[in-house]
Design a protein around this motif. Structure first.
Motif, PDB file in Angstrom:
ATOM      1  N   ASN A 231       1.419  -2.051  -4.565  1.00  0.00           N
ATOM      2  CA  ASN A 231       2.123  -1.022  -5.324  1.00  0.00           C
ATOM      3  C   ASN A 231       2.207  -1.396  -6.803  1.00  0.00           C
ATOM      4  OD1 ASN A 231       3.344   1.520  -5.426  1.00  0.00           O
ATOM      5  ND2 ASN A 231       5.404   0.675  -5.192  1.00  0.00           N
ATOM      6  N   SER A 233       2.118  -1.240 -10.838  1.00  0.00           N
ATOM      7  CA  SER A 233       2.491  -0.193 -11.794  1.00  0.00           C
ATOM      8  C   SER A 233       1.354   0.182 -12.728  1.00  0.00           C
ATOM      9  CB  SER A 233       3.705  -0.650 -12.624  1.00  0.00           C
ATOM     10  OG  SER A 233       3.399  -1.829 -13.347  1.00  0.00           O
ATOM     11  N   ASP A 237      -0.509   6.747  -9.855  1.00  0.00           N
ATOM     12  CA  ASP A 237      -0.134   7.216  -8.523  1.00  0.00           C
ATOM     13  C   ASP A 237      -1.202   8.126  -7.932  1.00  0.00           C
ATOM     14  OD1 ASP A 237       2.214   5.800  -8.613  1.00  0.00           O
ATOM     15  OD2 ASP A 237       3.457   7.497  -9.207  1.00  0.00           O
ATOM     16  N   LEU A 240      -3.851   5.928  -6.417  1.00  0.00           N
ATOM     17  CA  LEU A 240      -3.352   5.332  -5.178  1.00  0.00           C
ATOM     18  C   LEU A 240      -3.420   6.343  -4.033  1.00  0.00           C
ATOM     19  CD1 LEU A 240      -0.248   3.315  -6.453  1.00  0.00           C
ATOM     20  CD2 LEU A 240      -2.456   2.385  -5.726  1.00  0.00           C
ATOM     21  N   SER A 296       6.871  -0.689   1.285  1.00  0.00           N
ATOM     22  CA  SER A 296       6.975   0.565   2.029  1.00  0.00           C
ATOM     23  C   SER A 296       8.394   0.840   2.511  1.00  0.00           C
ATOM     24  CB  SER A 296       6.037   0.553   3.234  1.00  0.00           C
ATOM     25  OG  SER A 296       6.490  -0.360   4.225  1.00  0.00           O
ATOM     26  N   TYR A 317       0.033   8.762   3.005  1.00  0.00           N
ATOM     27  CA  TYR A 317       0.467   7.589   2.250  1.00  0.00           C
ATOM     28  C   TYR A 317       1.983   7.530   2.251  1.00  0.00           C
ATOM     29  CZ  TYR A 317       0.823   4.420  -1.812  1.00  0.00           C
ATOM     30  OH  TYR A 317       1.104   3.380  -2.668  1.00  0.00           O
ATOM     31  N   LYS A 320       4.778   4.544  -1.119  1.00  0.00           N
ATOM     32  CA  LYS A 320       5.245   4.673  -2.495  1.00  0.00           C
ATOM     33  C   LYS A 320       6.727   4.322  -2.606  1.00  0.00           C
ATOM     34  CE  LYS A 320       5.643   8.119  -6.193  1.00  0.00           C
ATOM     35  NZ  LYS A 320       5.205   7.209  -7.258  1.00  0.00           N
ATOM     36  N   SER A 321       7.065   3.422  -3.521  1.00  0.00           N
ATOM     37  CA  SER A 321       8.455   3.053  -3.764  1.00  0.00           C
ATOM     38  C   SER A 321       8.561   2.482  -5.173  1.00  0.00           C
ATOM     39  CB  SER A 321       8.928   2.014  -2.735  1.00  0.00           C
ATOM     40  OG  SER A 321       8.324   0.741  -2.989  1.00  0.00           O
ATOM     41  N   ARG A 387       9.031  -2.794  -9.396  1.00  0.00           N
ATOM     42  CA  ARG A 387       7.655  -2.441  -9.747  1.00  0.00           C
ATOM     43  C   ARG A 387       7.380  -2.616 -11.234  1.00  0.00           C
ATOM     44  NH1 ARG A 387       4.558   3.359  -9.207  1.00  0.00           N
ATOM     45  NH2 ARG A 387       2.460   2.531  -8.805  1.00  0.00           N
TER      46      ARG A 387
END
Length: 408
Positions: A231, A233, A237, A240, A296, A317, A320-321, A387
């Motif tokens: 994940n 930065s 997004d 991803l 996650s 997916y 995402k966090s 992140r």
């Protein structure tokens, strides 16, 4: 009669977190490994080959009549995992899918037929210099075993490499293959990622996490990952999400179900297109126990138990966090001598922590050898943090400071 068991095929010390997490979930842990001594706190250590389907009879002979899940981090233990699942009424992947996920020749042929493999790749049982040199004249190539793991037997060659180098690379690859097949592939320049997936019996595939891979520069003619940044930065997004969708297609194309999927793929520098490298019908060590769970915010191992007992997962997916994690391997140039004992965490922001580590070799006076393959490691950290804090920049700065301060 022993109930509430889970079986772990393979006693690698990196499975320590897997053992710990299964125990935290309330299960007895049976580790199958051929070695008499392993560094895992299992409830039962069954001394037998984790790859052997005959492990079922060994489990039965121990009075084990109930198993909740079977986990492995070994690429070549898929059939043993399937045998146990079938014997104990658990859902599993079929033999064809397991073989395709183990044999790069079958894997690539399948992906190519589905339009997922957009680079040249072929397999050879014996050396065919004409065919190899035809490809090598046009591009960099990578020569590797068709059914090996841990970056063993790999050589990367550029178009100027002599015929003797190709011959040596082919012979080197064959030393690490069980079926004798060697893969010859176009070497694509780009950024590599891993996709950590789990599928159910109905064909749903959840993508729990995606990592951006970084390889050591302290090695010649091979690629060994030293950072898996989950994940991150610095990756959009949207990219991803595209990677997640592509990864699920690769998983489904091989017919995989009821198992983890650990996929490596590359986003090409030339046009931004995605091309798969290889997949394993498994996860691996701290990826399954800590890294995926952290980003996650879900338990990956609970998901495995669920699907092996007929449960479902969500498509898409889900990873995402606002958290990030990294599997960090200490990357120390060959010939370096440590003058003092330090650790990477000494130079990272205070809100970055390490869930687990191995710093046993980071002692003053140690002189490090050059890396040759994935199993050559100097130590690791399982890093986690916000992140926007656990970034590649913060880790690279800490790494540079660690190397500077520990060698001065």
């Amino acid at each position: 009669m022993i109930k509430n068991n889970v079986v772990i095929l393979g006693g690698n010390a990196l499975n320590a977190g897997v053992v710990s997490n299964f125990k935290a979930l309330g299960y007895n842990v049976i580790v199958v490994d051929y070695r008499e001594e392993i560094d895992l706190a299992s409830d039962i250590h069954l001394v037998t080959d984790a790859k052997d389907v005959g492990v079922v009879e060994k489990l039965k002979s121990q009075g084990i009549d109930s198993i909740a899940a079977v986990y492995t981090s070994m690429d070549n233990a898929g059939m043993a995992q399937q045998a146990i699942c079938q014997a104990y009424g658990l859902y599993c992947a079929n033999a064809d899918a397991i073989e395709k996920a183990h044999n790069k020749s079958l894997m690539h042929a399948t992906w190519k037929s589905c339009g997922l493999l957009n680079r040249e790749s072929f397999s050879l049982q014996s050396l065919d210099l004409t065919r190899i040199t035809h490809l090598a004249a046009k591009t960099k190539i990578i020569i590797k075993p068709a059914d090996s793991c841990a970056s063993r037997g790999i050589t990367i060659l550029d178009p100027s490499s002599p015929t003797s180098a190709i011959q040596d690379a082919f012979k080197y690859a064959q030393q690490y293959t069980e079926n004798g097949l060697v893969n010859i592939e176009e070497f694509v320049e780009g950024t590599e990622y891993t996709v950590e997936m789990l599928g159910d019996n109905e064909g749903h595939v959840s993508v729990y996490a995606i990592s951006k891979k970084y390889h050591t520069e302290n090695i010649s003619n091979n690629k060994v990952a030293v950072k898996l940044h989950y994940n991150p930065s610095d990756v959009a997004d949207e990219l991803l999400l595209n990677i997640a969708e592509y990864g699920a297609k690769c998983y489904k194309a091989l017919g995989l179900k009821n198992t983890f999927g650990h996929l490596e793929l590359i986003v090409k520098d030339s046009d931004g297109s995605i091309s798969p490298i290889e997949i394993g019908s498994r996860s691996s060590g701290f990826i399954a126990s800590h890294l995926v769970d952290y980003v996650s915010e879900q338990c990956y191992l609970e998901g495995l138990i669920k699907v092996q007992n007929g449960g479902s997962v969500a498509d898409g997916y889900i990873g995402k966090s606002d958290k990030s994690a990294m599997y960090y391997f200490y990357d120390i140039p060959g010939g370096t001598k440590l003058c003092r004992s330090l650790k990477l965490l000494d130079f990272l922001p205070p809100d970055v922590r390490s869930f687990a580590h191995d710093r046993s070799k980071l002692v003053a006076g140690t002189i490090f050898k050059e890396l040759t393959q994935d199993t050559d490691r100097y130590g690791y950290e399982i890093l986690a943090g916000p992140r926007e804090v656990l970034t590649i920049r913060s880790v690279t700065n800490a790494e540079n400071e660690f190397l500077k301060r520990s060698t001065e």
